[in-house]
Design a protein around this motif. Structure first.
Motif, PDB file in Angstrom:
ATOM      1  N   THR A  65       0.903  -0.985   0.127  1.00 50.90           N
ATOM      2  CA  THR A  65      -0.333  -0.001  -0.049  1.00 50.90           C
ATOM      3  C   THR A  65       0.718   0.976   0.157  1.00 50.90           C
ATOM      4  N   VAL A  67       0.123   5.507   1.133  1.00 49.19           N
ATOM      5  CA  VAL A  67      -1.106   5.849   1.066  1.00 49.19           C
ATOM      6  C   VAL A  67       0.237   8.160   1.396  1.00 49.19           C
ATOM      7  N   ASP A  72      -5.096   6.424   0.241  1.00 46.60           N
ATOM      8  CA  ASP A  72      -4.498   5.089   0.267  1.00 46.60           C
ATOM      9  C   ASP A  72      -4.694   5.072  -1.225  1.00 46.60           C
TER      10      ASP A  72
END
Ligand SMILES: Nc1ncnc2c1ncn2[C@@H]1O[C@H](COP(=O)(O)OP(=O)(O)OP(=O)(O)O)[C@@H](O)[C@H]1O
Ligand SMILES: [Mg+2]
Lengths: 256, 436
Positions: A65, A67, A72
């Motif tokens: 991921t 961010v 996100d």
């Protein structure tokens, strides 16, 4: 100075399938607090640009991921990612990437055009930024009528036009002479002092040393994170201190 | 992003490739110009002609005998078949108010107060009702059997001194004879009074068939073999063998009113007689000839039909031209999208949404289409104007079509720009920025 996390990477992988898979990024985890100044170093092909493209919302990871500004990126659709890179991040490219048929002023005003800002507001803002980067007398010049350093400063002004909270610069001084490089880096310092999160890719130690910490990449992994010891940079005293440390203080100081 | 901003950027891109853009729009320019020019001409022609049918003319039926296969306007392939007896009989028929002959007579010149003006045609022999009261500017109709004439303003004004009612005019006929007429009326227009004459303005003198036509036939018959033998070209009656009887080239039948029913009744009545064995005409008609009898409106309708056919033809060609033009624009737009891949990448990198990029390239295509349409319209109007000036009819601007042309320009732009613009919008910013 603002607190919290500006950019957060969790176990990020970027793999290109070219016959056998190329792992441009191979499990990178990195937290960049708000308002900090981070330099990224590493040999060619180590994945620096790939990382910048992910943080700049130009690309999406194969795994993990990303961010940015609390969002996100991996869950956003194309339109939302575009909005994010139009408003939250300002990207300064190594190759400037100016629009060849637009003047310096129009280049700087371009990102605001896509945010629906009116023409006169846009132009005022662009002129103000160009003055700030020392190009107040070059507003109507075309990119091919500007020197490399001037183009880089136009690109920088453009990156800042929407008041981004994060500024990304991929080898911003790669092909600039020492004086021009110092000018550009001084501008970075100004934005940093104003609270902007700075993320700068560089090959050169003295450029990296302007940051609070240096992230060293090797073959798509973080090799080590080097914390520079001038931790209290947010004060003016620290500013002067750092200039003394990195060895370019004389050149940049003369310009101030 | 606002349309105006799109337009500004699109205009910039187009201007940076002037020649290329100009050539690209050429197909559109030609297509639209062809349509506009033709429509302008058509509309002007229609207005010029239809505007000339006065309400008083609506009850007149214009008849002539010709091979039914002959194409063309009024009097095309006409043969003189109508005798004075036929005309008299037709005027007695039910539903017919009046019937008279029509015959153009060849001349050499008109002479007024010793001044001679060469004039090869323009002498028309007809019955008094041919000069409709609403067409008279001053004076009155000529009377049958009198040496009187009605002239049009073109004749009145062509001598040093204006001819006015009451003056005498000498006409030198084709055969060399001279005859003098008293001007009793002047019409209000120099255009023809009926579809027989055509509508272009020219000098014309109107005289009664008696004495002028009958007399000429007599003299021609009398002079047969003499010096006037070659004279009977137009007064063909002289050589047909029906004796001294004058035969008329055409017949005008006046119905009781302009009512469709009355007009049809008069037509049936007149045709019924002319085609029956009682008439002199039926002898001459034989198997090959048939009598056509129509009102001005109907005659113009035929012309209109020809115009309409031509128009569909031109529109067809224009459509092809527009298709070719669209392909040209699409092609150039595709080239342009490829050329500007990097620019597209930059724009997307700094926050341009897909629809912004789509809109930008679509606007560019539409601007090209609209420029083509505007240039085409201007060119078409110019050609139309030149055309109406040349054939001397009033210019009527087809405003509706001008709007339509611009709409077509927009449509062509959208259609041809859609795919290239979609390709541009779909461009991946990273790939585009890496593009050399
Ligand atoms: N689009 C791509 N397709 C395939 N492989 C790619 C692509 N982009 C990057 N790579 C690979 O990923 C690796 C990392 O590339 P990246 O551009 O991030 O390196 P870098 O650290 O920025 O190098 P440099 O200092 O030369 O700019 C390289 O081995 C490169 O070959
Ligand atoms: Mg790189």
């Amino acid at each position: 100075m603002a607190t919290g996390t500006a950019v957060s990477l969790q176990n990020v992988r970027k793999t290109y399938q070219l016959g056998e898979p190329v792992h441009a990024l191979d499990g990178v985890t990195l937290e960049i607090p708000r308002g900090t100044y981070t330099a990224i170093m590493g040999p060619s092909g180590s994945g620096k640009s790939t990382l910048m493209n992910l943080v700049g919302c130009l690309d999406t990871p194969t795994d993990g991921t990303v961010v940015v500004g609390g969002e996100d990126v991996t869950t956003l659709d194309d339109r939302e990612r575009t909005t994010l890179r139009g408003t939250t991040v300002g990207f300064v490219f190594q190759t400037f990437n100016l629009m060849p048929r637009l003047s310096a002023l129009e280049n700087v005003a371009l990102p605001q055009l896509f945010q629906g800002v009116g023409r006169s507001t846009r132009r005022d803002r662009a002129r103000e930024l160009l003055e700030r980067v020392g190009l107040g007398d070059r507003t109507d010049h075309m990119p091919n009528e500007l020197s490399g350093g001037q183009r880089q400063r136009v690109a920088l002004a453009r990156a800042l036009v929407n008041d981004p909270t994060i500024v990304l610069a991929d080898e911003p001084s790669g092909n600039l002479d020492t004086d021009t490089e110092a000018d550009v880096l001084d501008l970075f310092d100004e934005f940093y002092d104003a609270g902007t999160t700075m993320l700068v890719v560089t090959h050169e130690r003295h450029v990296a040393e302007r940051a609070e910490r240096i992230v060293h990449l090797l073959d798509g992994r973080i090799e080590r994170v080097e914390e520079l010891d001038d931790a209290g940079r947010d004060s003016d005293v620290a500013q002067g201190q750092r200039d003394g440390v990195d060895g370019t203080g004389a050149a940049s100081g003369a310009d101030r | 992003m606002r349309p105006l901003e799109f337009g500004r950027l699109a205009w910039r891109a187009i201007r940076s490739h002037r020649l290329r853009s100009a050539l690209t729009t050429l197909g559109i320019v030609i297509g639209i110009a062809a349509v506009i020019a033709f429509v302008t001409l058509g509309a002007s022609l229609q207005a010029g002609l239809v505007g000339d049918i006065s309400p008083d003319d609506q009850r007149n039926l214009y008849g002539w005998a010709a091979d039914p296969d002959t194409e063309g306007g009024p009097l095309a392939g006409a043969q003189p078949v109508f005798s004075q007896d036929d005309l008299d009989a037709v005027s007695e028929r039910d539903g017919v108010d009046a019937a008279y002959g029509y015959m153009p007579i060849s001349t050499q010149a008109l002479v007024y107060e010793g001044e001679l003006s060469p004039q090869s045609d323009g002498l028309v022999a007809a019955g008094p009702p041919y000069i409709r009261p609403d067409t008279l500017e001053e004076g009155r109709q000529f009377e049958m059997g009198e040496r009187e004439a009605v002239i049009n303003p073109a004749v009145a004004g062509q001598f040093e001194e204006n001819v006015s009612v009451g003056d005498e005019l000498t006409i030198a006929l084709q055969g060399g004879q001279q005859t003098t007429v008293t001007v009793v009326g002047i019409t209000d227009t120099s255009e023809g009074l009926s579809p027989f004459e055509g509508f272009e303005p020219s000098p014309r003198v109107y005289v009664p068939t008696d004495p002028y036509y009958t007399e000429e036939v007599e003299s021609a018959t009398a002079g047969l073999g003499g010096e006037n033998a070659s004279e009977n070209g137009s007064s063909a009656g002289g050589g047909t063998g029906v004796g001294e009887d004058a035969l008329f080239l055409a017949i005008v039948v006046q119905a009781e009113s302009a009512d469709d029913a009355d007009v049809d009744r008069a037509r049936e009545s007149a045709l019924g007689y002319l085609e029956s064995d009682d008439s002199d005409a039926s002898e001459l008609l034989g198997d090959e000839l048939a009598v056509t009898m129509q009102t001005s409106t109907e005659l113009l309708q035929q012309l209109q039909d020809v115009l309409d056919l031509l128009q569909s033809f031109i529109v067809g060609i224009a459509a092809i031209s527009l298709v070719v033009g669209s392909i040209g624009i699409a092609n150039i737009m595709l080239v342009s999208v490829t050329e500007r891949t990097r620019e597209i990448g930059i724009m997307k990198a700094v926050g341009a949404q897909n629809r912004d990029v789509l809109g930008l390239f679509l606007t560019e295509a539409v601007v090209l289409g609209v420029i083509g349409a505007i240039l085409g319209t201007a060119l078409g109007l110019l050609v139309g104007y030149a055309g109406t000036w040349y054939i001397d009819i009033p210019l009527v601007y087809p405003y509706g079509y001008v709007a339509l042309a611009i709409a077509v320009g927009v449509l062509v732009g959208v259609l041809s720009g859609l795919y290239p613009a979609w390709r541009a919008a779909r461009t991946d910013p990273i790939d585009a920025l890496r593009y050399e």
